[in-house]
Structures are given as structure tokens and as C-alpha cells.
Design a protein around this motif. Sequence first.
Motif, PDB file in Angstrom:
ATOM      1  N   LYS A 291       0.822  -1.206   0.000  1.00 47.44           N
ATOM      2  CA  LYS A 291       0.000   0.000   0.000  1.00 47.44           C
ATOM      3  C   LYS A 291       0.858   1.259   0.000  1.00 47.44           C
ATOM      4  CE  LYS A 291      -3.786  -2.199   2.509  1.00 47.44           C
ATOM      5  NZ  LYS A 291      -4.440  -2.345   3.834  1.00 47.44           N
ATOM      6  N   THR A 292       1.934   1.256   0.813  1.00 52.55           N
ATOM      7  CA  THR A 292       2.826   2.405   0.864  1.00 52.55           C
ATOM      8  C   THR A 292       3.510   2.606  -0.481  1.00 52.55           C
ATOM      9  OG1 THR A 292       3.244   1.984   3.214  1.00 52.55           O
ATOM     10  CG2 THR A 292       4.767   3.448   2.078  1.00 52.55           C
ATOM     11  N   LEU A 293       3.969   1.510  -1.075  1.00 48.26           N
ATOM     12  CA  LEU A 293       4.637   1.598  -2.368  1.00 48.26           C
ATOM     13  C   LEU A 293       3.677   2.121  -3.441  1.00 48.26           C
ATOM     14  CD1 LEU A 293       7.378   0.992  -3.672  1.00 48.26           C
ATOM     15  CD2 LEU A 293       6.492  -1.260  -4.290  1.00 48.26           C
ATOM     16  N   GLU A 294       2.453   1.649  -3.451  1.00 46.75           N
ATOM     17  CA  GLU A 294       1.472   2.116  -4.436  1.00 46.75           C
ATOM     18  C   GLU A 294       1.182   3.603  -4.254  1.00 46.75           C
ATOM     19  OE1 GLU A 294      -1.078  -1.953  -5.309  1.00 46.75           O
ATOM     20  OE2 GLU A 294      -1.560  -0.739  -3.555  1.00 46.75           O
ATOM     21  N   TYR A 295       1.148   4.063  -3.012  1.00 45.21           N
ATOM     22  CA  TYR A 295       0.949   5.487  -2.755  1.00 45.21           C
ATOM     23  C   TYR A 295       2.113   6.300  -3.332  1.00 45.21           C
ATOM     24  CZ  TYR A 295       0.838   9.925  -0.269  1.00 45.21           C
ATOM     25  OH  TYR A 295       0.857  11.269   0.021  1.00 45.21           O
ATOM     26  N   LEU A 296       3.341   5.868  -3.090  1.00 44.35           N
ATOM     27  CA  LEU A 296       4.514   6.579  -3.596  1.00 44.35           C
ATOM     28  C   LEU A 296       4.550   6.581  -5.117  1.00 44.35           C
ATOM     29  CD1 LEU A 296       7.127   5.164  -1.068  1.00 44.35           C
ATOM     30  CD2 LEU A 296       6.174   7.476  -1.085  1.00 44.35           C
ATOM     31  N   ILE A 297       4.167   5.469  -5.713  1.00 42.81           N
ATOM     32  CA  ILE A 297       4.124   5.388  -7.180  1.00 42.81           C
ATOM     33  C   ILE A 297       3.145   6.416  -7.739  1.00 42.81           C
ATOM     34  CG2 ILE A 297       3.391   3.923  -9.111  1.00 42.81           C
ATOM     35  CD1 ILE A 297       4.502   1.528  -7.464  1.00 42.81           C
ATOM     36  N   GLN A 298       1.981   6.524  -7.124  1.00 47.74           N
ATOM     37  CA  GLN A 298       0.959   7.454  -7.609  1.00 47.74           C
ATOM     38  C   GLN A 298       1.371   8.914  -7.432  1.00 47.74           C
ATOM     39  OE1 GLN A 298      -1.793   6.785  -9.438  1.00 47.74           O
ATOM     40  NE2 GLN A 298      -0.858   4.747  -9.445  1.00 47.74           N
ATOM     41  N   GLN A 299       2.277   9.197  -6.508  1.00 48.26           N
ATOM     42  CA  GLN A 299       2.725  10.579  -6.285  1.00 48.26           C
ATOM     43  C   GLN A 299       3.826  10.991  -7.256  1.00 48.26           C
ATOM     44  OE1 GLN A 299       0.934  12.456  -4.024  1.00 48.26           O
ATOM     45  NE2 GLN A 299      -0.190  10.520  -4.074  1.00 48.26           N
ATOM     46  N   ASP A 300       4.371  10.060  -8.019  1.00 46.93           N
ATOM     47  CA  ASP A 300       5.471  10.349  -8.938  1.00 46.93           C
ATOM     48  C   ASP A 300       4.951  10.358 -10.372  1.00 46.93           C
ATOM     49  OD1 ASP A 300       8.737  10.249  -9.030  1.00 46.93           O
ATOM     50  OD2 ASP A 300       7.846   9.261 -10.773  1.00 46.93           O
ATOM     51  N   ASP A 301       5.167  11.470 -11.086  1.00 41.51           N
ATOM     52  CA  ASP A 301       4.599  11.629 -12.431  1.00 41.51           C
ATOM     53  C   ASP A 301       5.086  10.569 -13.406  1.00 41.51           C
ATOM     54  OD1 ASP A 301       3.094  13.861 -11.771  1.00 41.51           O
ATOM     55  OD2 ASP A 301       4.726  15.259 -12.190  1.00 41.51           O
ATOM     56  N   TYR A 302       6.348  10.179 -13.309  1.00 40.63           N
ATOM     57  CA  TYR A 302       6.886   9.179 -14.224  1.00 40.63           C
ATOM     58  C   TYR A 302       6.471   7.772 -13.809  1.00 40.63           C
ATOM     59  CZ  TYR A 302       9.895  13.033 -15.764  1.00 40.63           C
ATOM     60  OH  TYR A 302      10.365  14.229 -16.239  1.00 40.63           O
TER      61      TYR A 302
END
Length: 314
Positions: A291-302
Motif C-alpha cells: 500500500k505504501t509503495l502504491e501510494y509513492l508510485i501514484q505521487q510520482d509523475d513518471y
Amino acid sequence: MERLINVFIGGSSEALSISKRVKSLIEGSGEIRCTIWNEGVFEFNQTFLRSLEQACYSYDFGILIASKDDIANVRNNLKDIPRDNVVFEYGLFLGVMGNNRTFLVQEKGANLPTDILGNTTPQFRIDFSESEWIKLAHDLIVAIKSQFQKSEIQALPSTALAIGYFNSFLKSVAHYTYLKERGKPLLNNNLFEHREAKIQIVIPNELSESISAKANKYYNDKGYVPDGLGDPNRPFPIRFYRNKEDLVIVDMPTTLNAIRPAVNLLMPDSGVGINETRLLIERRELENFKKTLEYLIQQDDYARSIVEASWQND
């Protein structure tokens, strides 16, 4: 890796019927499994405190029923109060799970410690109608399901591990992959053109003594090819496969190796065999990492345009 949300319900013996009612209504959603304090939580040859500590880490949420069980003389006024052990258990769960995952369900008129005043607590009366009980359970279900989708910073390391993995590896690989000139080879050794490049992060469904060994077996079973990406002198080691004209980079985070030793430090066990409580804690940590990783992925444009995290068996 779909599963039921695990909820611990604690309370006094006098409030056992209330606990059973709350359990029945919440489990009616079909998505939550509740365990009442008297349903095997307190194990033989374990102190009550040790069993409660294990429950704090192995359940997803805690619900404590604060009923009017005792009378106390508070500054020359008689007050209806919950049992001391209920307030203690609430504080214990609160300290481990946090305010968003610990609910104190208060009987109206039950006097609570001043430190709890100001919190909005779900409330009930003994003479609640069926519709009022259903409304109370519905509100708890909504809060539990909403919070379950979010990652949590807790005593165990999954949140920090996910942040470290994203910042030290995944972010750089995602940016390099996305910004690489189209039509040019991306990998260091396997030089071929591709149409699109994607990154697939595979989270194991369960831990093992070596995530590196688990990852290598997974790659070999799938036939994924080793290569490097980025600076040839200091490449990021990756595995990949080709999906028609597309390139798919695959990685299973070996940083997850840190979870099991952390759980062992928290709950040392000299016995041999499967410890179900520790397995529950490990599973929660894997879920929180994802869940934390998916959140970080969604916050990064690339990253959000090319990276996906999935369970190993999905």
C-alpha cells in the motif's frame, strides 16, 4: 491477495452480549472477521499482557467496548465507569495501532478518563433499537474499510522499507525507463528496440528465510532474463521479459528480508513449527509495504504511468 479484515473486540465479561452483537452485525458485511477477547486470544502459558501485545500486532483493527460496569467516586461524585482493563487495553491498542485503527465504543453515560475526552467515540445504549445497532455497525464498517486501504506508520518496518526501496531503486529505474529516448535500446546487454516499457513490482504472498532465493526461483520459473539498466559501471540489476513488442522489467524487493527479523525481535519464539500469530503480522507487513509503495508510485509523475505493484500469485 484478497482476505478478510481482522478485527479484535475487547470488553468486560458484563459486556459480552454487546460484543457478540457488534461482532454479528459487522461480520454481516462479508468483508470483516471479528474475534472477541474470549475466543482463544488469551493462550495457555501466556500472560494476559503478552497475549494482548500479540493481538495488537496481529489484528488490523481493535474495538473496545466501554460499558458502564463499575461505580467510582470522582471528586465526591459517583460516576459510572468502564472496567479498568478495558481502558488499559484501549491505550495498549492505541499505542500500537494508532487512533485511526482503534475504536472505543462507549455506552452513553460511561465516564471516560480525561485524556480520552475530546475524541469522538461511537456510542450505544443498552436499549438501542435494531435499526440503531445496525447504524452503529454500519458506521464502524465504513470507517474500517476506508482506513484499511491506507498505509500506516507503525512499530514494524514495512512503511520505512517501502520508502527506502522506492527512493533508492524504483524511482531511479522508473525515471530512466520513462525518459529513455524512444526507439533506442534500454538495457545494457540485450540490445533490442521496444514499443513500450513497463515495470512490474512483484510482492511475495508470504515471506521466507531468504527473499533473494524466493525471487531467483520466481524469475527462473518464469524464464525472466537477467540484465542491467543505467550506468554500465554501476547498473541497476533487473530481470525482464518481452511481451510481443513491449519490454517488461520485473523486480521482487529483497529489502523485504528485514521484516521477519523485526517480527522475531518483537515476538521471540524458541519453538519449532508454524506460529500463526507471527504469520498474521508478517502478512500485515507485506500488505502495508504494498500500500505504501502504491501510494509513492501514484505521487510520482513518471512512475505512475509505467509501474505496477502486484502480488506474486495474481
